[in-house]
Design a protein around this motif. Structure first.
Motif: not given
Length: 154
Positions: A135-154
């Motif tokens: 769980x991420x605090x918000x969408x921005x922190x999720x996008x930042x954490x998963x920016x380089x992940x092809x698997x999880x940034x869908x």
């Protein structure tokens, strides 16, 4: 009597061969007129079928799902994931450990707003059952954490 014992021995041998062949082990053939029983060792792959989802909320069990994709990596990448080949390669590189793909970015400029977003994966990775969520605090922190992940940034 000898005929009966011979018949029983032949039946026992046939039953043993049938059980061995049924178990997936090749049986040695002395007669060349019969095709050999193929082994099951070659050509098999461990199943990899996953469901990946993202939604609003702090708990994977109670989130409001916003997007879901499927991902299958064997025998070849497929599913509804937008980049299945890259996602499978990325997961293979970390041996299916999803947590290794979610990285905290120090360069992101996100607010401290609490609007939790949860990402989760469930299914089978190379034959073993997996279940993961974060769980991420918000969408921005999720996008930042998963920016380089092809698997999880869908």
């Amino acid at each position: 009597m000898r005929h009966v014992l011979g018949t029983v021995a032949a039946a026992a041998t046939a039953a043993a061969c049938l059980l061995t062949a049924t178990a997936g082990t090749a049986v040695a053939q002395d007669r060349s007129d019969r095709p050999s029983v193929p082994t099951l060792e070659k050509g098999l792959y461990a199943p990899t079928d996953l469901v990946l989802a993202v939604g609003r909320g702090a708990d994977a069990a109670t989130i409001t799902v916003e997007r879901t994709v499927t991902l299958s990596c064997a025998p070849r990448p497929s599913g509804t994931h937008p980049d299945a080949a890259a996602a499978c390669a990325e997961l293979k590189a970390v041996d299916g450990r999803f947590g290794d793909l979610a990285r905290t970015s120090t360069n992101a400029m996100c607010t401290k707003q609490w609007a939790p977003v949860t990402v989760f994966a469930t299914g089978v990775w190379e034959g073993r059952r997996v279940g993961w969520s974060t769980t991420f605090a918000n969408g921005c922190t999720r996008d930042a954490a998963l920016a380089k992940s092809a698997a999880l940034a869908f």
